[in-house]
Design an enzyme around this catalytic site. Structure first.
Site, PDB file in Angstrom:
ATOM      1  N   ARG A  16       0.838  -1.211   0.000  1.00 28.18           N
ATOM      2  CA  ARG A  16       0.000   0.000   0.000  1.00 28.18           C
ATOM      3  C   ARG A  16       0.879   1.270   0.000  1.00 28.18           C
ATOM      4  O   ARG A  16       0.584   2.246   0.675  1.00 28.18           O
ATOM      5  CB  ARG A  16      -0.952   0.000   1.205  1.00 28.18           C
ATOM      6  N   LYS A 126     -20.432   3.794  -6.101  1.00 21.11           N
ATOM      7  CA  LYS A 126     -19.779   2.528  -6.463  1.00 21.11           C
ATOM      8  C   LYS A 126     -19.638   2.371  -7.957  1.00 21.11           C
ATOM      9  O   LYS A 126     -20.541   2.704  -8.714  1.00 21.11           O
ATOM     10  CB  LYS A 126     -20.563   1.359  -5.883  1.00 21.11           C
ATOM     11  N   ARG A 530      -8.002   4.588   0.661  1.00 22.65           N
ATOM     12  CA  ARG A 530      -8.625   3.547   1.490  1.00 22.65           C
ATOM     13  C   ARG A 530      -8.651   2.206   0.776  1.00 22.65           C
ATOM     14  O   ARG A 530      -9.075   2.104  -0.370  1.00 22.65           O
ATOM     15  CB  ARG A 530     -10.048   3.957   1.868  1.00 22.65           C
ATOM     16  N   CYS A 531      -8.203   1.191   1.491  1.00 23.33           N
ATOM     17  CA  CYS A 531      -8.174  -0.153   0.929  1.00 23.33           C
ATOM     18  C   CYS A 531      -8.946  -1.087   1.839  1.00 23.33           C
ATOM     19  O   CYS A 531      -9.063  -0.830   3.035  1.00 23.33           O
ATOM     20  CB  CYS A 531      -6.739  -0.657   0.838  1.00 23.33           C
ATOM     21  N   ASP A 614     -27.720  -7.049  10.444  1.00 28.47           N
ATOM     22  CA  ASP A 614     -27.422  -5.954   9.507  1.00 28.47           C
ATOM     23  C   ASP A 614     -27.307  -6.460   8.071  1.00 28.47           C
ATOM     24  O   ASP A 614     -26.603  -7.436   7.817  1.00 28.47           O
ATOM     25  CB  ASP A 614     -26.068  -5.313   9.868  1.00 28.47           C
ATOM     26  N   GLU A 620     -26.853  -3.301  -2.824  1.00 33.48           N
ATOM     27  CA  GLU A 620     -25.736  -3.188  -3.762  1.00 33.48           C
ATOM     28  C   GLU A 620     -25.426  -4.506  -4.459  1.00 33.48           C
ATOM     29  O   GLU A 620     -24.707  -4.515  -5.461  1.00 33.48           O
ATOM     30  CB  GLU A 620     -24.487  -2.634  -3.067  1.00 33.48           C
ATOM     31  N   HIS A 656     -30.897  -3.616   9.550  1.00 28.26           N
ATOM     32  CA  HIS A 656     -30.461  -2.253   9.246  1.00 28.26           C
ATOM     33  C   HIS A 656     -29.886  -2.215   7.836  1.00 28.26           C
ATOM     34  O   HIS A 656     -29.166  -3.117   7.426  1.00 28.26           O
ATOM     35  CB  HIS A 656     -29.406  -1.775  10.243  1.00 28.26           C
ATOM     36  N   CYS A 658     -28.090   0.711   4.966  1.00 31.16           N
ATOM     37  CA  CYS A 658     -27.598   2.076   4.803  1.00 31.16           C
ATOM     38  C   CYS A 658     -28.345   2.761   3.666  1.00 31.16           C
ATOM     39  O   CYS A 658     -29.282   2.221   3.110  1.00 31.16           O
ATOM     40  CB  CYS A 658     -26.110   2.055   4.527  1.00 31.16           C
ATOM     41  N   HIS A 709     -22.329  10.769   9.083  1.00 29.88           N
ATOM     42  CA  HIS A 709     -21.078  11.077   8.372  1.00 29.88           C
ATOM     43  C   HIS A 709     -20.606  12.487   8.651  1.00 29.88           C
ATOM     44  O   HIS A 709     -19.512  12.866   8.273  1.00 29.88           O
ATOM     45  CB  HIS A 709     -21.276  10.917   6.865  1.00 29.88           C
TER      46      HIS A 709
HETATM   47  N1  GLN Z   1     -24.113  -2.377  13.196  1.00 33.29           N
HETATM   48  C1  GLN Z   1     -23.215  -1.696  12.321  1.00 33.29           C
HETATM   49  C2  GLN Z   1     -22.688  -0.439  12.995  1.00 33.29           C
HETATM   50  O1  GLN Z   1     -23.413   0.172  13.696  1.00 33.29           O
HETATM   51  C3  GLN Z   1     -23.859  -1.337  11.011  1.00 33.29           C
HETATM   52  C4  GLN Z   1     -22.892  -0.714  10.050  1.00 33.29           C
HETATM   53  C5  GLN Z   1     -23.428  -0.517   8.650  1.00 33.29           C
HETATM   54  O2  GLN Z   1     -24.606  -0.373   8.447  1.00 33.29           O
HETATM   55  N2  GLN Z   1     -22.598  -0.485   7.672  1.00 33.29           N
HETATM   56  O3  GLN Z   1     -21.559  -0.031  12.818  1.00 33.29           O
HETATM   57 ZN    ZN Z   2     -25.605   1.765   7.951  1.00 30.66          ZN
END
Ligand code: GLN
Ligand code: ZN
Length: 769
Positions: A16, A126, A530-531, A614, A620, A656, A658, A709
């Site tokens: 890297r 992406k 970032r890798c 999760d 994706e 969950h 994203c 973020h």
């Molecule tokens: N449970 C994970 C976290 O809170 C979920 C991360 C994600 O959605 N990428 O970090």
């Molecule tokens: Zn998330």
């Protein structure tokens, strides 16, 4: 005549080197000249590897200090005016500003694959269905294109001075426009094509002058469902480009050409590259359609995965082509090798047996070399190499580490009810309410709490062997206890343990499951510096022991409030790993699902009443072609349900996801039948929730009320406003209150205030109810 080449090569360096040089440069520790020296050194080394492997050309133009799409933005002079660059800004400084924003207070949110808010960096998204993120070009009414950078010509000169024959790789004009975004409503980016072709033509002439032999124009969008106007535009564009003074290779990959196949074969270019791994079934028609005078480049070695190629099978497909074609036959990896690690065969962390089954980029070039010799001089000329490859493949096929009959038998025995909870949602919801007695608008978080410097230092010391396992464990238990105390003080309703013990949500589970391996140097660029090091999923998946129960029960023992257990779902584990190619992905997903299901059942037996599975990568994973969506969604959602359905009615199952465009897959999201789904909605100002409302989504939803973020702390009023918007479209009794995503990249100070405001907002909502 048979030649070999590659569409692109990894750029980050085995150790890297590029990452570390970039980060030193960004910290002001090395100047631009020193950074350029590192870049030139990496290019020279990577070209030397290509030449050593006997490729007929080295590929120039695949190198980038951040992202190759961003290189094209500068090359064609379309840096967005909003950055307000002045004459004093060097090209390299402007480049990093495009990539990282002006006040890059925080990094892009990699888990969600989207750009961070705040700083004015270009959005990131992406690259097709890979985990590589590119910077999105921006187009508006003022966009003009000119040939504005000599960087590429400099790289050609460098390669020529090192004595290489050069093929330059560029993104084709249509894919470049397609990948960009219209920033004003009054334009259609396809209308920019004519203007863009002028600098392309000028560039092609200059590349010829600079001594390039070929130019490869990547048009991967030929494998997408394109609007008619875009398909028609190909003929126009390539009629113009086809007048270039040097031969053009049109490169397609990742997806079958289908309705674009005959058009792609007829375009006035000198050659066509096709992905024979993902679109192998089209190879015969392409050989039929492609005029005999053109070069056919066959992407025969998998550029998206790390398995050693089945050379016998490849030869069986190539031999008839080689015998029949009058034009040149070129052999290549299916796509750029950007998506695989540089080398794996000698990786220090993988045992010799397993690494003998693998091929990184460098090793894939050797496979091309063997294939070419076998075709040109007969198999006898490479019998040793062929025998060795065969032996590795046989070993992999028959290894007991790969095939575990008990796992396969369990998957085969899964009945039709294995992916169903015992009772329908209303019955479960009543049982859960009787058990947990949660208030309206319950508050929770998505799982992770800040991964502090202290946590990371402890993990690093543990990995280096400087911290004993027992001490590491004790340190993590203290972190968990601290997170529980914080949440109790904040007054959250459903707590989490905070994931202090996890480096990464996939690696954490992969390390504990049988069937996964981890490399020492298997890095793949994700974006910029970032890798990621994706796990290698090589065998049937089994769970030798519980993976999370001790941490979760420890956390639960510290509080009377419900503690949510935290698991990563099967589709996400699959999606973020290099996956075996000797059985369908759907089968592998079910194996992982069973391991996660067992873990959920163990958590339940240990008294954990709420469990989150999760699946941030579910969306994706969608195939590039819409026609392939139903089959994928079918097995992916089934795998999730198998993982999630082992628990009792009164155990509350959360999932969950994203930030993602959910609207076109809402029926499948609903069919997951999670008791609660938390999603990222704040950046869309709750707009994303409208679809759920219109669909009459039946189960509970926690729409994210603030962007994790961004370091910006939301006020209780901000959160109230978003929740009111949410309540406009979703019945209040279905709503939860939570952040957008996990908090691992944030600091405690801001997290504390943000969550206090969130709890306050929930209190106000309840008071008004
Ligand atoms: N449970 C994970 C976290 O809170 C979920 C991360 C994600 O959605 N990428 O970090
Ligand atoms: Zn998330």
């Amino acid at each position: 005549m048979i030649k070999t080449h590659t569409l692109g090569y990894p750029r980050i360096g085995l150790q890297r080197e590029l990452k570390f040089a970039l980060e030193r440069h960004w910290r002001g520790e090395i100047d631009a000249g020193a950074l350029e020296t590192v870049g030139a050194g990496l290019r020279a080394r990577h070209w030397a590897e290509q030449a050593d492997a006997g490729l007929d050309f080295v590929t120039v133009g695949d190198f980038a200090f951040y992202d190759h799409v961003a290189n094209h933005i500068q090359l064609f002079g379309c840096e967005p005016a909003r950055f307000g660059f002045g004459d004093g800004d060097t090209a390299l400084a402007r480049y990093f500003t495009l990539a990282r924003g002006v006040a890059h207070e925080h990094a892009h949110g990699v888990c969600c694959g989207a750009a961070a808010g705040g700083a004015a960096a270009l959005e990131m998204t992406k690259w097709f269905d890979t985990n590589y993120h590119y910077l999105v070009p921006e187009f508006d009414a003022s966009t003009r294109f000119t040939l504005a950078s000599s960087r590429l010509l400099g790289e050609v000169a460098q390669a020529r001075s090192l004595g290489h024959r050069v093929k330059v790789a560029l993104i084709g004009p249509l894919s470049f426009l397609w990948l960009g975004k219209e920033k004003s409503a009054d334009i259609d980016r396809l209308d920019l094509l004519e203007d863009l072709l002028t600098p392309y033509c000028a560039l092609l002439a200059q590349l010829k002058q600079a001594g390039a032999d070929w130019v490869q124009l990547d048009e991967p969008i030929l494998g997408l469902d394109l609007p008619g106007a875009w398909i028609l535009a190909f003929e126009r564009a390539y009629r113009t480009l086809g007048t270039a003074p040097l031969p053009l290779l049109l490169a397609t990959y990742f997806s079958p050409l289908e309705e674009n196949l005959s058009m792609a074969c007829k375009l006035p270019v000198a050659g066509l590259h096709v992905d024979a791994v993902r679109a192998g079934h089209e190879l015969q028609s392409i050989a039929d359609w492609l005029p005999g005078t053109k070069v056919l480049s066959v992407g025969i070695v998998d550029g998206r995965n790390i398995w050693r190629a089945d050379l016998d099978a490849a030869l069986a497909r190539l031999q008839p082509l080689a015998a029949r074609r009058r034009g040149e036959l070129w052999l290549a990896p299916s796509c750029s090798l950007l998506h695989v690690p540089l080398r794996l065969r000698e990786d220090a962390a993988i045992d010799p047996e397993l690494r003998g089954w693998l091929a990184g980029a460098r090793e894939k070039l050797d496979e091309l070399k063997v294939l070419r010799r076998a075709l040109a001089d007969g198999e006898g000329s490479v019998s040793l190499e062929l025998r060795e490859a065969r032996a590795a493949l046989d070993a992999r096929r028959s290894s007991e580490r790969v095939r575990r009959p008990a796992v396969a038998a369990r998957v085969a025995a899964l009945g039709p009810g294995a992916d169903r909870r015992a009772s329908p949602y209303p019955v479960r919801a009543a049982a859960q309410q009787a058990r947990f007695k949660l208030p309206p608008y319950p508050t929770t978080t998505i799982g992770s709490f800040p991964q502090t410097a202290q946590i990371r230092a402890a993990r690093a010391a543990f990995k280096r062997g400087e911290l004993a396992a027992a001490d590491y464990e004790a340190a993590m238990r203290r972190e968990i206890a601290a997170a529980v105390r914080e949440q109790e003080a904040l007054g959250l309703d459903v707590l989490v343990h905070g994931e202090a013990e996890r480096n990464d949500m996939v690696e954490y589970f992969g390390e504990q499951l049988d069937g996964f391996a981890f490399s020492a140097d298997g890095w793949v660029q994700s974006y910029g510096s970032r890798c990621v090091k994706p796990p290698v999923l090589f065998g049937d998946v089994a769970r030798p022991a519980a993976m999370t129960v001790a941490w979760s029960t420890h956390a639960q023992s510290l509080t009377a409030r419900p503690m949510k257990g935290m698991l990563t779902g099967p589709v996400t584990i699959l999606q973020w790993s290099f996956v075996r190619d000797d059985q369908p992905r759907s089968t592998t997903a079910l194996q992982i699902a069973l391991a996660i299901r067992d873990e959920a059942v163990d958590l339940e037996a240990a008294g954990i009443g709420i469990i989150q599975v999760d699946e941030p990568a579910l969306r994706e994973g969608l195939p590039l072609r819409r026609a392939a969506w139903p089959a994928y969604l079918d097995w992916a959602t089934r795998a999730f349900r198998v993982a999630a359905s082992g628990v009792r009615d009164d155990t509350q199952l959360h999932t969950h996801m994203c930030y993602a465009e959910f609207n076109d897959i809402l029926p499948q999201i609903a069919a997951l039948d999670a008791d609660v789904i938390t999603i990222e909605t704040s950046r869309s100002d709750m707009e994303l929730l409208r679809g759920f409302g219109a669909y009459a989504y039946p189960n509970a939803i926690g729409p994210g009320v603030y962007d994790i973020h961004s370091p910006r702390v939301p006020s209780a009023r901000d959160i109230l406003r978003l929740m009111h918007k949410a309540a406009d479209v979703i019945p209040a009794r279905q709503l939860w209150v939570n952040p957008d995503c996990g908090l691992k990249t944030r600091g405690w100070a801001e997290t504390r205030v943000a969550l206090a405001n969130m709890v306050e907002a929930a209190r106000l909502l309840r008071a008004a109810a």
